[in-house]
Structures are given as structure tokens and as C-alpha cells.
Design a protein around this motif. Sequence first.
Motif, mmCIF file in Angstrom:
data_model
loop_
_atom_site.group_PDB
_atom_site.id
_atom_site.type_symbol
_atom_site.label_atom_id
_atom_site.label_comp_id
_atom_site.label_asym_id
_atom_site.label_seq_id
_atom_site.Cartn_x
_atom_site.Cartn_y
_atom_site.Cartn_z
ATOM 1 N N VAL A 226 0.856 -1.189 0.000
ATOM 2 C CA VAL A 226 0.000 0.000 0.000
ATOM 3 C C VAL A 226 0.891 1.238 0.000
ATOM 4 O O VAL A 226 1.732 1.413 0.887
ATOM 5 C CB VAL A 226 -0.929 0.005 1.230
ATOM 6 C CG1 VAL A 226 -1.773 1.275 1.266
ATOM 7 C CG2 VAL A 226 -1.822 -1.230 1.210
ATOM 8 N N ASN A 228 -0.168 4.753 -0.408
ATOM 9 C CA ASN A 228 -0.932 5.994 -0.397
ATOM 10 C C ASN A 228 -0.071 7.148 0.102
ATOM 11 O O ASN A 228 0.745 6.979 1.011
ATOM 12 C CB ASN A 228 -2.157 5.860 0.516
ATOM 13 C CG ASN A 228 -3.201 4.928 -0.049
ATOM 14 O OD1 ASN A 228 -3.571 5.033 -1.209
ATOM 15 N ND2 ASN A 228 -3.679 3.997 0.776
ATOM 16 N N TYR A 245 -8.914 14.139 0.777
ATOM 17 C CA TYR A 245 -7.788 13.687 1.586
ATOM 18 C C TYR A 245 -8.123 12.479 2.457
ATOM 19 O O TYR A 245 -7.237 11.743 2.902
ATOM 20 C CB TYR A 245 -7.294 14.837 2.479
ATOM 21 C CG TYR A 245 -7.984 14.919 3.825
ATOM 22 C CD1 TYR A 245 -7.385 14.418 4.977
ATOM 23 C CD2 TYR A 245 -9.260 15.474 3.958
ATOM 24 C CE1 TYR A 245 -8.009 14.479 6.209
ATOM 25 C CE2 TYR A 245 -9.893 15.541 5.177
ATOM 26 C CZ TYR A 245 -9.258 15.047 6.305
ATOM 27 O OH TYR A 245 -9.894 15.097 7.526
ATOM 28 N N GLY A 248 -8.514 6.511 1.155
ATOM 29 C CA GLY A 248 -7.400 5.684 0.712
ATOM 30 C C GLY A 248 -7.906 4.395 0.107
ATOM 31 O O GLY A 248 -9.050 3.992 0.333
ATOM 32 N N THR A 249 -7.067 3.728 -0.678
ATOM 33 C CA THR A 249 -7.443 2.455 -1.284
ATOM 34 C C THR A 249 -6.446 1.378 -0.897
ATOM 35 O O THR A 249 -5.249 1.647 -0.737
ATOM 36 C CB THR A 249 -7.525 2.555 -2.817
ATOM 37 O OG1 THR A 249 -6.275 3.030 -3.330
ATOM 38 C CG2 THR A 249 -8.637 3.499 -3.236
ATOM 39 N N SER A 296 -11.915 0.759 -0.493
ATOM 40 C CA SER A 296 -11.725 2.152 -0.106
ATOM 41 C C SER A 296 -11.973 2.287 1.392
ATOM 42 O O SER A 296 -12.935 1.712 1.923
ATOM 43 C CB SER A 296 -12.689 3.065 -0.865
ATOM 44 O OG SER A 296 -12.442 3.003 -2.259
ATOM 45 N N LYS A 300 -7.193 7.684 4.959
ATOM 46 C CA LYS A 300 -6.172 7.184 4.039
ATOM 47 C C LYS A 300 -4.960 6.713 4.845
ATOM 48 O O LYS A 300 -4.399 7.479 5.634
ATOM 49 C CB LYS A 300 -5.745 8.289 3.072
ATOM 50 C CG LYS A 300 -4.648 7.882 2.110
ATOM 51 C CD LYS A 300 -4.140 9.060 1.284
ATOM 52 C CE LYS A 300 -5.153 9.450 0.225
ATOM 53 N NZ LYS A 300 -4.596 10.491 -0.699
ATOM 54 N N ILE A 302 -1.319 6.247 5.614
ATOM 55 C CA ILE A 302 -0.033 6.816 5.189
ATOM 56 C C ILE A 302 1.005 6.390 6.218
ATOM 57 O O ILE A 302 0.849 6.659 7.415
ATOM 58 C CB ILE A 302 -0.105 8.347 5.091
ATOM 59 C CG1 ILE A 302 -1.206 8.758 4.101
ATOM 60 C CG2 ILE A 302 1.237 8.930 4.682
ATOM 61 C CD1 ILE A 302 -1.519 10.242 4.116
#
Length: 416
Positions: A226, A228, A245, A248-249, A296, A300, A302
Motif C-alpha cells: 500500500v 498511499n 484527503y 485511501g485504497t 476504499s 487514508k 499513510i
Amino acid sequence: MANETLKTLISLYDKTARQMENNFSYAQSVEVDTHPGTQLQNANNVYWRNVEQQRPGFQGWDATGLEAPIIEQGYPLALSEPWNDFIPVRVDDLRDKGFLERASRASADKQNSILNKGVSNLVTTTGSLYYESNSTDFDFVAEADTLMTERQAYRGMGSSFFLTPRNNQLMAGNLASRTLYPENRSEKAYGTALIGENVAGFDLLRAPTYGTVAASAYSSTISADVLNIPEGADVSGASPVNIDYRLGTVPVASAAGLAVGDVVTMGVNSVGISDKTDTGQLMTFKVTAINGTTVSVFPKPIAIGQAGITPEQEAYANIASPILSGATIAAVNVTGGQANAFWANDSICVVNGDAPLELLNDFDGMKVVSETLANGVKLYMAYDANLATLNCRVRMFTWYGLVNKDPSRNGVAIKI
């Protein structure tokens, strides 16, 4: 008679407004935002707001080559279709003022329930914080406080925790004794849904309505690393396109058994958003959409140390390590049930619509009154009359949208 009828209708409106103002339990604990109507009309009733920036920082004297570009993230806010109540009244029904008063109470109750239910469903289906607990006392609420504190979630505008009716019956007596002023509960508290102030950092209230979380036994694996990153806009085309924002996927080996609304972990810990301290607790994500084997999620993901990430991008990291291919993704809503919602008050927003209904006053036989309630929602009442039918028509009108501005600062707790 005309003046008397007008007074009756205005009285109806005033009583509806007061009742809505008193019973909008959720709207009083969230942010309300109004955007200029001309701009909304020209943007299909959607507009964008920026979120708080994060910066990397570094230590040392020499800053050569260490410039870190600004990443300006945003999220969309949108108006939904308006909610209405349309009441026909024949002239002989105006003999008893109580007839319209009872209608006004029913109309206000309906408008309240629609908004309250919308907020509870929004948090239940998009908020990423989640836990299940068998506690029946202070610890049940304190766990939400711990989650938000260790992730350094901003709560400067206040925070609220809403107990479902059954959990309120079970816990309220215990929790009310934990208020900041246990011997000074105001008359306002007794007359509203407030249970206690500053209970584990929250205003604790009885929920006027609540969502539910389905149980899930989903488990699979991540099918690719992943990667993102925080982004402000897609500039690859002819014109920049804003990027949400929050979204995320994640690629998974199989989405069979997974459902929108499930809460998942991916084997990585959450971090404090400011200082990046590893909390030692698994990060939770809310599933918002499933497209084949692409899932999804909010927020997100990160990662600190993610392949190719830059210092300015890593400043937005919310997980302690990268999500790599082969990692386990599993639902944590294993029991599910009635959702006790909690949130930082400014993380949920009611988008208030402002329609120029007053222009209808220029039309023959039509009148409009409006008022912005204390919670920020605007209530309109339009009415007219028909000589052929001897009917008066009254239309109550509210127009707003709901948005989860920051899903990492709200969620639900389940009593098991």
C-alpha cells in the motif's frame, strides 16, 4: 380574520422553531457551516475546505536542499435534497388553534429525528475509531478518550459521547457521578439529554437516535504494498482536480464477506499525528466502498518509512509502519450492535443551505418567514391560500448536508 390567521401561522412557525432548537441534540454538538448561495449554485452545491497542514521539520544549521513543499489537502462538502413538511389546512380547521399547534409539534419532531438520524448514521458508517467493550462504567467512555488522546486528535472545540437508550439506562447513574461538578448539575442538564460534563473528556449525553454495526468475520490478506500519499490535487490533466484527503485504497486478495461499514485492521499501529509516537495499538479503518478487490477506507493509510515517501508527505503519516503485501486485513466489528457514537465536535459538519425563499413574497398570495436557529440550521415556512378550495397550505423547509470532515476523530463504541 386575516390578521388573526396570520398570527396563528406565525405562532405555528415560532413554536416549531423553538422545539427544533431545543431537540436538535446532535446539531448542537457539531459544526455548522454556511457557504454563499451564489457560489454553491454555480458549483452544483458542492464546495471544498482545506484541512490543517502538517510539516516535517529538521534539526541542524545547514538547510541546503531541505526545502519541503506545502501539501494543501481538502475535502468536499455538499448539500443534500431539502427536507419538507407540506400541510394543507381548510379554513374551518383554523377555528381550533390547537389543531395547528399539534401539527407544528409533529413537524418539528420529524425534522429533528431526520437530522439526528443522519448524523448518527454518518458517524456509524464513516467514523474510523472503534472498540467493543463489556465495561458498564467509566472505563467504557474512557477508552474513547484514550484512543483520541494517544492519536493526538484535536478536541479544542469540545467533544461529545452519546449513549444509546439501553446503555444510558445501564451506565448513566455511574457516569453522572464522574462529572466535573458532581454536586452542581444544572436545571438545563435535567431538561436536556446531558448526563454529565467532562466525563473522561467528553460531554456525555443520551442519544436521541443511534446507528447499528453489523457483525463481521471477514479476514483476508493485502495483495500488494500500500503506497498511499497525502495529495492536494491531481494535476495530470488539463485542469487540477481536487482530491478527497480522507479516502485511501487498499488491494486485497478477496473481498468476499467484507461489507461497507466494517472496521478493519491491517497489522499496523496508529501513531500520534503530531509527534509520530507509536501508540502500540492497531490502527482501525472504516470501509467506505468495495470495487472488486479494491477496498476504499477512511482515513487514508499513510505510513512512516513507506517506500518513496518524502519528508513533507511523511509529516501526514498516521501509521507506524508500511502495509505490505501478505499482511492480514481483518474486521474488528466481530460482535457489532447498537452504536454509542463519539466525536470531536468540529469533526462533523452540518452544511447549511441558504435558499432565497423570501423572493416568494413577491408572488401573489404567498408569504415566507425564516430564521436561523441557535444551532445554525435555517428553518423556512412558506404559506399561501386558494380561494377556490378555501385551503391554506403551509410548507416547512430545511436544507442542509452532512459531512464527516475528519473520520480519524470520530467513531463508535459497542457494549458487548
